[in-house]
Write an enzyme that holds these catalytic residues in place. Structure first.
Site, short mmCIF file in Angstrom:
data_model
loop_
_atom_site.label_atom_id
_atom_site.label_comp_id
_atom_site.label_asym_id
_atom_site.label_seq_id
_atom_site.Cartn_x
_atom_site.Cartn_y
_atom_site.Cartn_z
N PHE A 131 49.05 74.39 106.87
CA PHE A 131 47.91 74.15 105.98
C PHE A 131 47.97 75.14 104.82
CE2 PHE A 131 43.16 73.68 105.26
CZ PHE A 131 43.24 72.34 104.89
N THR B 86 55.26 73.09 107.15
CA THR B 86 55.38 74.53 107.35
C THR B 86 56.46 75.04 106.38
OG1 THR B 86 57.04 74.25 109.10
CG2 THR B 86 54.73 74.39 109.79
N LYS C 89 62.57 71.26 103.90
CA LYS C 89 63.97 70.93 103.63
C LYS C 89 64.91 71.28 104.78
CE LYS C 89 63.20 73.24 99.85
NZ LYS C 89 62.00 73.25 99.05
N GLU D 233 59.93 62.18 101.44
CA GLU D 233 60.00 62.10 99.97
C GLU D 233 59.85 63.48 99.31
OE1 GLU D 233 60.80 59.50 98.04
OE2 GLU D 233 60.68 60.92 96.37
N VAL E 85 62.82 66.54 98.22
CA VAL E 85 63.65 66.63 97.00
C VAL E 85 62.77 66.28 95.80
CG1 VAL E 85 65.76 65.86 95.87
CG2 VAL E 85 65.67 65.90 98.35
N GLY F 91 53.40 79.58 91.24
CA GLY F 91 53.53 78.89 92.53
C GLY F 91 54.75 77.99 92.63
N GLU G 216 60.00 79.76 95.80
CA GLU G 216 59.94 79.79 97.27
C GLU G 216 59.37 81.13 97.71
OE1 GLU G 216 61.19 77.09 99.43
OE2 GLU G 216 60.84 76.25 97.47
N LYS H 291 68.71 70.62 98.77
CA LYS H 291 68.41 69.28 98.25
C LYS H 291 69.70 68.46 98.08
CE LYS H 291 64.26 71.10 96.10
NZ LYS H 291 63.74 71.84 94.95
N GLY I 217 54.60 72.09 93.16
CA GLY I 217 53.18 72.13 92.83
C GLY I 217 52.33 71.58 93.96
N1 HSE Z 1 60.99 76.51 94.71
C1 HSE Z 1 61.23 75.12 94.48
C2 HSE Z 1 61.48 74.88 93.00
C3 HSE Z 1 60.05 74.32 94.98
O1 HSE Z 1 61.31 75.83 92.22
O2 HSE Z 1 61.86 73.79 92.62
C4 HSE Z 1 60.37 72.93 95.41
O3 HSE Z 1 61.39 72.86 96.36
#
Ligand code: HSE
Length: 339
Positions: free
Chosen positions: A8, A95, A124, A148, A151, A205, A208, A223, A320
């Site tokens: 969450f 998570t 991922k 979905e 990636v 945000g 990672e 990815k 996002g």
């Molecule tokens: N940290 C990743 C990015 C988030 O910047 O694209 C999505 O996987």
């Protein structure tokens, strides 16, 4: 559609907000009555109510840094216990991604599929390391396994290839698969330092939890591996592909490339070479006239090379809260909505 939200954080909360905002539309348009019956989060605590959880209250507590387990529907077991005992139709696994072990997400997904629940995930790790096993388990159990959001978040790349480009032979998928690094490269071109640009990407945000995963190319590599396995039918692990990130690209190199009519982009790609599936992640100097060169900031873009249509390019957000929440929503509609 009774849902369990495992995790969450940003994604789970983004989904919860969309479920509230779109409740009427989901019912009217897709005949979908989505009820969250359980939430399990390692930091915020857990809730279970077979009749449905009050998402507004859970969001309010999570948003103020509180524990959702202060609410009356507090659940005492861990996520796995909830998955094994709950009455639910679909599990949302959101998570954090651990690309080395793919845990605890893979155990959550296995348990939910074993129980006959549909699964959607933004994680991922399980896709990059265990795609074929999990897809087979879902097939054996007659349930959907959807991903979905793994990636480029809600920008519909996987759905596009699976549904809308059905019947096309895909020879290459190539693009900007990581928003953080594209943001850093864009800001450096404007004169910002690498360190400040990374800090901004974290504050916004995009990055990672451990930003090494972005700047060293591992996020894009995960990815690429998902695309290789899920789109090209390969059985690869991330370590099978060469991977270089952006840490060696200096401001001077960016300026020199620009003077030559080029721009650095971190490019992830998967392609067929005869019977073999190849993949790589590396910075490339792209010609400024190429469609991918104009993609700036945290935006992602992918070109899909097909036999019948030639190149199809899709551009959109790759990270996002609402954007990744949406990627889960579209999977829920796919599994349980009427169209
Ligand atoms: N940290 C990743 C990015 C988030 O910047 O694209 C999505 O996987």
């Amino acid at each position: 559609m009774r849902l369990l939200l495992i995790g969450f954080g940003t994604v789970g909360q983004g989904l919860a907000e969309l479920l509230i905002e779109k409740e009427k539309m989901l019912l009217d348009t897709y005949g979908l009555n989505a009820q969250v019956v359980g939430i399990a989060d390692m930091l915020k605590g857990s809730l279970y109510n077979a009749g449905g959880i009050d998402l507004r209250k859970a969001l309010k507590l999570a948003g103020s840094g509180g524990k959702i387990s202060d609410l009356p529907d507090k659940y005492d077991g861990d996520a796995l216990a909830m998955i094994k005992t709950a009455e639910a139709d679909m599990m949302v696994e959101a998570t954090y991604t651990d690309i080395k072990t793919a845990e605890p997400a893979t155990s959550h997904i296995r348990a939910a599929l074993e129980k006959g629940m549909h699964v959607t995930t933004t994680n991922k790790g399980p896709l990059a390391l265990h795609y074929h096993e999990l897809a087979r388990l879902a097939k054996d159990k007659g349930v959907r396994f959807l991903y979905e959001g793994t990636v480029i978040s809600g920008t519909p790349l996987l759905n596009l290839i699976r549904e809308t480009l059905a019947g096309c032979a895909v020879s290459e998928v190539k693009g900007i698969l990581n928003g953080t690094t594209n943001y850093i490269l864009s800001q450096m071109e404007e004169g910002m330092s690498y360190e400040d640009a990374l800090k901004q990407a974290q504050e916004l945000g995009y990055a990672e939890a451990v930003p090494d995963a972005d700047v060293l190319g591992w996020d894009a590599l995960a990815k690429v591996t998902i695309l290789a396995n899920a789109v090209f039918g390969a059985t690869n692990k991330p370590d099978d592909f060469p991977c270089r990130g952006i840490t060696e690209i200096t401001a001077d190199a960016i300026g020199e490339a620009k003077a030559r009519g080029k721009r650095f982009k971190l490019i992830g790609k998967v392609w067929r070479d005869g019977d073999r599936v190849m993949g790589s992640v590396a910075p490339e100097e792209i010609d400024l006239t190429h469609p991918l060169a104009g993609i700036m900031g945290a935006t992602n873009a992918v070109t899909i090379s097909t036999d019948a249509l030639g190149d199809v390019t899709i551009v959109g957000p790759g990270a996002g809260r609402t954007e990744t929440g949406y990627s889960v929503l579209v999977d829920i509609i796919d599994a349980g909505g009427k169209r």
